[in-house]
Enzyme design. Sequence first.
Site, PDB file in Angstrom:
ATOM      1  N   GLY A 263       0.859  -1.136   0.268  1.00  0.00           N
ATOM      2  CA  GLY A 263      -0.064   0.118   0.416  1.00  0.00           C
ATOM      3  C   GLY A 263       0.879   1.624  -0.566  1.00  0.00           C
ATOM      4  O   GLY A 263       2.510   0.888  -0.638  1.00  0.00           O
ATOM      5  N   GLY A 264       0.539   2.115   0.363  1.00  0.00           N
ATOM      6  CA  GLY A 264       0.916   3.781   0.423  1.00  0.00           C
ATOM      7  C   GLY A 264       2.338   3.503   1.792  1.00  0.00           C
ATOM      8  O   GLY A 264       3.087   4.671   1.137  1.00  0.00           O
TER       9      GLY A 264
ATOM     10  N   GLY B 120      23.911  11.639 -30.042  1.00  0.00           N
ATOM     11  CA  GLY B 120      23.194  12.314 -29.275  1.00  0.00           C
ATOM     12  C   GLY B 120      24.089  11.275 -27.793  1.00  0.00           C
ATOM     13  O   GLY B 120      24.445  12.222 -26.533  1.00  0.00           O
ATOM     14  N   ALA B 121      24.482  10.163 -27.623  1.00  0.00           N
ATOM     15  CA  ALA B 121      24.965   9.073 -26.709  1.00  0.00           C
ATOM     16  C   ALA B 121      26.212   9.921 -26.081  1.00  0.00           C
ATOM     17  O   ALA B 121      27.014   9.662 -24.638  1.00  0.00           O
ATOM     18  CB  ALA B 121      24.348   7.992 -27.224  1.00  0.00           C
TER      19      ALA B 121
HETATM   20  C1  HXC Z   1      -3.080  -3.974  12.411  1.00  0.00           C
HETATM   21  C2  HXC Z   1      -1.756  -5.884  12.156  1.00  0.00           C
HETATM   22  C3  HXC Z   1      -1.571  -4.918  10.423  1.00  0.00           C
HETATM   23  C4  HXC Z   1      -2.003  -3.613  10.603  1.00  0.00           C
HETATM   24  C5  HXC Z   1      -0.973  -7.170  10.750  1.00  0.00           C
HETATM   25  N1  HXC Z   1      -1.260  -6.934  11.367  1.00  0.00           N
HETATM   26  N2  HXC Z   1      -1.449  -6.488  10.484  1.00  0.00           N
HETATM   27  N3  HXC Z   1      -2.409  -5.478  13.044  1.00  0.00           N
HETATM   28  N4  HXC Z   1      -2.813  -3.625  11.608  1.00  0.00           N
HETATM   29  N5  HXC Z   1      -2.243  -3.611   9.020  1.00  0.00           N
HETATM   30  C6  HXC Z   1      -1.483  -7.691  13.413  1.00  0.00           C
HETATM   31  C7  HXC Z   1      -1.524  -9.508  13.336  1.00  0.00           C
HETATM   32  O1  HXC Z   1      -3.386  -8.845  13.377  1.00  0.00           O
HETATM   33  C8  HXC Z   1      -1.114 -10.109  13.920  1.00  0.00           C
HETATM   34  O2  HXC Z   1      -1.727  -9.720  15.565  1.00  0.00           O
HETATM   35  C9  HXC Z   1      -0.538  -9.997  13.736  1.00  0.00           C
HETATM   36  O3  HXC Z   1       0.241  -8.802  13.490  1.00  0.00           O
HETATM   37  C10 HXC Z   1       0.609 -10.787  12.572  1.00  0.00           C
HETATM   38  O4  HXC Z   1      -0.514 -10.852  11.713  1.00  0.00           O
HETATM   39  P1  HXC Z   1      -0.709 -12.435  10.259  1.00  0.00           P
HETATM   40  O5  HXC Z   1      -1.770 -11.563  10.023  1.00  0.00           O
HETATM   41  O6  HXC Z   1      -0.285 -13.489  11.716  1.00  0.00           O
HETATM   42  O7  HXC Z   1       1.188 -12.259  10.106  1.00  0.00           O
HETATM   43  P2  HXC Z   1       0.986 -13.066   8.538  1.00  0.00           P
HETATM   44  O8  HXC Z   1       0.231 -14.468   8.279  1.00  0.00           O
HETATM   45  O9  HXC Z   1       2.808 -13.138   8.919  1.00  0.00           O
HETATM   46  O10 HXC Z   1       0.386 -12.066   7.013  1.00  0.00           O
HETATM   47  C11 HXC Z   1       1.348 -10.389   7.306  1.00  0.00           C
HETATM   48  C12 HXC Z   1       0.276  -9.990   6.289  1.00  0.00           C
HETATM   49  C13 HXC Z   1      -0.759  -9.757   6.894  1.00  0.00           C
HETATM   50  C14 HXC Z   1       0.612 -10.464   5.318  1.00  0.00           C
HETATM   51  C15 HXC Z   1       0.959  -8.366   6.619  1.00  0.00           C
HETATM   52  O11 HXC Z   1      -0.807  -9.497   8.014  1.00  0.00           O
HETATM   53  C16 HXC Z   1      -1.395  -8.428   6.360  1.00  0.00           C
HETATM   54  O12 HXC Z   1      -2.326  -9.064   5.290  1.00  0.00           O
HETATM   55  N6  HXC Z   1      -1.870  -7.271   7.120  1.00  0.00           N
HETATM   56  C17 HXC Z   1      -2.687  -6.973   6.375  1.00  0.00           C
HETATM   57  C18 HXC Z   1      -1.698  -5.891   5.364  1.00  0.00           C
HETATM   58  C19 HXC Z   1      -2.649  -4.755   4.974  1.00  0.00           C
HETATM   59  O13 HXC Z   1      -3.733  -5.044   4.268  1.00  0.00           O
HETATM   60  N7  HXC Z   1      -2.531  -3.548   5.693  1.00  0.00           N
HETATM   61  C20 HXC Z   1      -3.147  -2.477   4.890  1.00  0.00           C
HETATM   62  C21 HXC Z   1      -2.472  -2.053   3.916  1.00  0.00           C
HETATM   63  S1  HXC Z   1      -2.583  -0.470   3.370  1.00  0.00           S
HETATM   64  P3  HXC Z   1      -1.536 -10.879  16.451  1.00  0.00           P
HETATM   65  O14 HXC Z   1      -2.315 -10.289  16.967  1.00  0.00           O
HETATM   66  O15 HXC Z   1      -2.205 -12.589  15.804  1.00  0.00           O
HETATM   67  O16 HXC Z   1      -0.307 -11.440  16.435  1.00  0.00           O
HETATM   68  C22 HXC Z   1      -2.360   0.834   3.814  1.00  0.00           C
HETATM   69  C23 HXC Z   1      -2.435   1.950   3.994  1.00  0.00           C
HETATM   70  C24 HXC Z   1      -0.984   2.788   3.922  1.00  0.00           C
HETATM   71  O17 HXC Z   1      -0.370   0.418   4.696  1.00  0.00           O
HETATM   72  C25 HXC Z   1      -0.659   4.386   3.222  1.00  0.00           C
HETATM   73  C26 HXC Z   1      -0.547   4.781   3.141  1.00  0.00           C
HETATM   74  C27 HXC Z   1      -0.421   6.148   2.273  1.00  0.00           C
END
Ligand code: HXC
Length: 519
Positions: free
Chosen positions: A171-172, A406-407
């Site tokens: 994402g971002g 040019g290069a």
């Molecule tokens: C809160 C999160 C989290 C998140 C993971 N966790 N991502 N908590 N916010 N974004 C937590 C989980 O709940 C879990 O908690 C622990 O971290 C580990 O995650 P798992 O899923 O068990 O790990 P894994 O299987 O290795 O998978 C990793 C992952 C997955 C692929 C990153 O966690 C995931 O898809 N997370 C969400 C990603 C996402 O969509 N993020 C938002 C993107 S948008 P526990 O308590 O069980 O340990 C964004 C916008 C930014 O980022 C914009 C900026 C301008």
Amino acid sequence: MNNQDKLKKLVDLRAEAKLGGGEKRIAKQHSQGKMTARERIDILLDEGSFEELDMFVTHRCTNFGMEKTKFLGDGVVTGHGTIDGRVVYVYATDFTVFGGSLSETLAQKICKVMDMAMNVGAPVIGINDSGGARIQEGVGSLAGYSEIFQRNIMASGVIPQITAIFGPCAGGAVYSPALTDFIMMTEENSYMFLTGPKVVKTVTGEDISVADLGGADVHASKSGVSQFKVENEEEGLLLIRKLMSYLPQNNLEEAPLEETNDPIERVEDSLNSIIPDNANKPYDMMEVIHSVADNGEFLEVHRNYAKNIIVGFCRMGGQSVGVVANQPSFLAGVLDCDASRKAARFVRFCDAFNIPILTLVDVPGFLPGSGQEYAGVITHGAKLLFAYGEATVPKVTVTLRKSYGGAHIVMSCKQLRGDFNYAWPTAEIAVMGAEGAIEVIEGRNIAALEGEEAQLKYAEEKINEYEEKFSNPYNAASFGYIDDVIEPRNTRFRVIRAFETLQTKKQSNPLKKHSNIPL
Ligand code: HXC
């Protein structure tokens, strides 16, 4: 609570903070072949030099029952330490705490070290392993990212910024790394993309794996988003230490001088015969770089991307030097969109951080064709032209063989304020190659001749005439566009001498808000 209890409390709290999200999650991290944030920092920094900050920070979110789950440090380890005795600021997201996801407080911790680094003029190294925005925090998290981005932008060109991606970066969240000078990714476990495979499938129907969409291979070779691909985290962290050795602390300082036992006047006889007699035969430019660099050492940047041009750091006479060199053994060293962008970015980095640039030229021209034109080779080529023309650091150019059209201009020619432009006797500096040139200027005369034999004979004569006149360095040297024609084996000491002479060079550009490089 008496004072002893207070001390004990501190020790206990520190121990708790050091466990991050707890032993279970640390074990999971290890089982995936990943280190914890603190283990990474330990390898990155000089032993015992790390001073951690904000260990007691916790998030302030109350959504979804978050107030019940708090971890000391809140998902990022921040502080400062040294690399080879020089101060650096670091942050490393801790995947064991809410997946290293970015909360408002986590962002504040990162911003704090970035501000401190700017105050003292020290590099910032970020280690990312994060699930992105802390979902429970909503816009607070977005604001946090924005604060970091703004700091990345202000720090750009002031202090070196290096990012290691040792896990997810989606994402971002990808934009902070993208705003820094160097991105490193590990072959396994690290990926970067704006939208993940599931969203891609929903929106476009494309079925693609995480690795194929944004793995280290993809970004090192296809997109060029990452400059370094490493096998594992340890290799990556040690590589960052090495990279740092070529860089100054900030834009007002020089890179550290490293004493060398490699004689400056070392003559490399093999270079006298490296250029094949047949101008269409390739050779490996890397051999030339290794021959002229101190102890043959070269740290290549962007190794797997646009291999027709080589960029990276070496030392010459102990001084850090940025090298840009066409690679005749890949696509004949032609310039195209990717090669231009790669080299332009590198030239600008060197210029921003006072690193002199050595340009080694063997370029047949720009790659022709609709593919390149449609991809904007004009704009991309202009980036490199602009970068060289704008650069005020010492610039030494050596033309080894082809330097056409040019290069020729783009590859740090004299008129782009090249300080010393040398050529080997094998150099061919002309508007274009002999065969193409004769086809254009003699085509009508050739066609008018009767019989293929006569046509070939005439064309050959004209090609020879052209080569005699233009396919050499002396025509350019007669105009002073080449400062000297040098023996290849003397290249090392001639270049070092040039850079030594240029140590006091002072050049500036007209005052302006900023330039408008053709992006
Ligand atoms: C809160 C999160 C989290 C998140 C993971 N966790 N991502 N908590 N916010 N974004 C937590 C989980 O709940 C879990 O908690 C622990 O971290 C580990 O995650 P798992 O899923 O068990 O790990 P894994 O299987 O290795 O998978 C990793 C992952 C997955 C692929 C990153 O966690 C995931 O898809 N997370 C969400 C990603 C996402 O969509 N993020 C938002 C993107 S948008 P526990 O308590 O069980 O340990 C964004 C916008 C930014 O980022 C914009 C900026 C301008």
